[in-house]
Design a protein around this motif. Structure first.
Motif, short mmCIF file in Angstrom:
data_model
loop_
_atom_site.label_atom_id
_atom_site.label_comp_id
_atom_site.label_asym_id
_atom_site.label_seq_id
_atom_site.Cartn_x
_atom_site.Cartn_y
_atom_site.Cartn_z
N GLU A 151 -37.53 -4.05 -32.64
CA GLU A 151 -37.87 -4.68 -33.73
C GLU A 151 -38.51 -3.76 -34.96
O GLU A 151 -38.13 -3.69 -35.89
N GLU A 152 -39.26 -2.93 -34.48
CA GLU A 152 -40.10 -2.07 -35.14
C GLU A 152 -39.06 -0.98 -36.02
O GLU A 152 -39.30 -0.64 -37.08
N ILE A 153 -38.20 -0.69 -35.19
CA ILE A 153 -37.30 0.69 -35.68
C ILE A 153 -35.91 0.14 -36.29
O ILE A 153 -35.30 0.71 -36.84
N GLY A 154 -35.91 -1.38 -36.35
CA GLY A 154 -34.87 -1.93 -37.03
C GLY A 154 -33.74 -2.38 -36.25
O GLY A 154 -32.50 -2.41 -36.67
N LEU A 155 -33.59 -1.91 -34.75
CA LEU A 155 -32.39 -2.40 -34.05
C LEU A 155 -32.14 -3.51 -34.04
O LEU A 155 -30.91 -4.12 -33.69
N ILE A 156 -33.16 -4.51 -33.92
CA ILE A 156 -33.18 -6.12 -33.77
C ILE A 156 -33.97 -6.54 -35.14
O ILE A 156 -34.68 -5.90 -35.53
N ASN A 157 -33.51 -7.83 -35.39
CA ASN A 157 -34.44 -8.38 -36.62
C ASN A 157 -35.82 -8.78 -35.99
O ASN A 157 -36.63 -8.62 -36.52
N VAL A 217 -22.89 6.03 -33.44
CA VAL A 217 -22.68 5.52 -34.85
C VAL A 217 -23.01 4.29 -35.18
O VAL A 217 -23.44 4.25 -36.43
N ALA A 218 -23.07 3.39 -34.25
CA ALA A 218 -23.77 2.04 -34.82
C ALA A 218 -25.09 2.06 -34.90
O ALA A 218 -25.74 1.78 -35.71
N LEU A 219 -25.73 2.81 -33.91
CA LEU A 219 -27.27 3.11 -33.73
C LEU A 219 -27.84 3.76 -35.15
O LEU A 219 -28.57 3.40 -35.61
N SER A 220 -27.08 4.89 -35.37
CA SER A 220 -27.55 5.74 -36.61
C SER A 220 -27.23 5.12 -37.91
O SER A 220 -28.09 5.46 -38.83
N ARG A 221 -26.62 3.96 -37.92
CA ARG A 221 -26.46 3.04 -39.13
C ARG A 221 -27.63 2.07 -39.17
O ARG A 221 -27.42 1.29 -40.17
N ASN A 222 -28.18 1.71 -38.31
CA ASN A 222 -29.26 0.61 -38.26
C ASN A 222 -30.55 1.11 -38.28
O ASN A 222 -31.17 0.39 -38.41
N GLY A 259 -23.28 -1.04 -24.74
CA GLY A 259 -23.90 -2.26 -24.77
C GLY A 259 -25.15 -2.45 -25.89
O GLY A 259 -25.32 -3.32 -26.64
N CYS A 260 -25.92 -1.08 -25.89
CA CYS A 260 -26.55 -1.25 -27.15
C CYS A 260 -25.78 -1.05 -28.44
O CYS A 260 -26.25 -1.43 -29.44
N GLN A 261 -24.93 -0.43 -28.43
CA GLN A 261 -23.82 -0.10 -29.41
C GLN A 261 -23.39 -1.45 -29.84
O GLN A 261 -23.25 -1.73 -31.00
N MET A 317 -33.99 8.24 -29.17
CA MET A 317 -33.29 7.45 -28.30
C MET A 317 -32.21 8.27 -27.52
O MET A 317 -31.86 7.99 -26.22
N LEU A 318 -31.28 8.90 -28.31
CA LEU A 318 -30.28 9.65 -28.03
C LEU A 318 -30.54 10.72 -27.05
O LEU A 318 -29.78 11.22 -25.99
#
Length: 268
Positions: free
Chosen positions: A182-188, A155-160, A121-123, A169-170
């Motif tokens: 937001e701070e780490i760039g996972l969301i805008n 894969v998706a997490l490490s690209r964002n 879901g995070c992916q 996180m992992l």
């Protein structure tokens, strides 16, 4: 495409060209079950070639955006003669297809996240081009807690997000707040829950007002150049811009800017 609901995935196409998809399998916390993944493959594939769709918003009903894979389905598959190997292979291949259909989709995809987004879901959130979340939303890749490292979400997490944040996180499996995401760039950005849908739809409407051709060219180029060396990225993106400049909408857009008028897009 119009409005459609099959019980676990609702779709609504607005006049503005925004396709709003809503996960609605609340009993399973919007898990990426076989059924849900198959429906997502269908809807993203269809939207990619539907000229009426300009932007896609992916939302969810209930306290969980998505809890990731359905662990009950995974457990049941262990009773197969091969201990579930063929099932697990097909499941993960289909999930990877969904994530890649989002990235390769010529239409921008925006995640609207309320509640919790964990594991796959995070992916799903990380795979979307943009993501807005309620300030109460939380995110995690908690596979390490159950002996199953979140290798595909990685894969998706490490690209964002930066490597250190992704690895934290992992390796810990800890929940991350919306403000931290937001701070780490996972969301805008994180916004008040009551304003989330309005802000997401406003962003979608702004993007939908652009030339669909330009958005498709740019999105494709963004992901392609990111895997290249710096010289190759510049050579590639320069050619993309040359081709873009020769398109109708670039000529119209530049002309409209110079003439101080609103451009009339033909999406070509």
């Amino acid at each position: 495409m119009g409005n459609h609901s099959d019980g676990i995935l609702h779709s609504e196409l607005f006049d503005s060209g925004i396709l709003r998809l809503t996960l609605n399998d609340q009993k399973r916390r919007n898990a990426l079950s076989e059924d849900m993944l198959a429906r997502l493959v269908d809807v993203f594939s269809s939207a990619a070639t539907n000229a009426e769709v300009r932007v896609i918003v992916l939302a969810a009903e209930g306290p969980a955006f998505s809890a990731g894979h359905d662990l009950k389905e995974i457990t049941a598959a262990r009773s197969h003669e091969d201990a579930g190997k063929a099932y697990f292979t097909e499941l993960l291949d289909t999930c990877a297809s969904v994530m890649q259909l989002i990235v390769s989709n010529p239409k921008p995809v925006i995640a609207e996240v309320t509640g919790v987004a964990t594991a796959a879901g995070c992916q799903l959130v990380a795979s979307c081009d943009l993501a807005l979340a309620a300030d109460s939303a939380r995110f995690a890749t908690p596979g390490v807690n159950i002996g199953l490292f979140c290798s595909t979400p990685m894969v998706a997490l490490s690209r964002n997000v930066a490597n250190k944040h992704a690895m934290e996180m992992l390796l810990t499996g800890d929940m991350v707040s919306a403000s931290k995401a937001e701070e780490i760039g996972l969301i805008n950005r994180a916004v008040a829950a009551e304003k989330l849908t309005a802000e997401t739809m406003a962003m979608a409407a702004k993007i939908a007002s652009k030339s669909a051709m330009t958005l498709a060219v740019g999105k494709h180029a963004f992901y392609r150049q990111s895997e290249m060396s710096l010289p190759d990225a510049y050579n590639y993106s320069s050619q993309v811009m040359v081709d873009n400049m020769l398109k109708h909408d670039a000529e119209e857009g530049i002309g409209a800017f110079v003439e101080k008028r609103t451009p009339q897009w033909k999406d070509q």
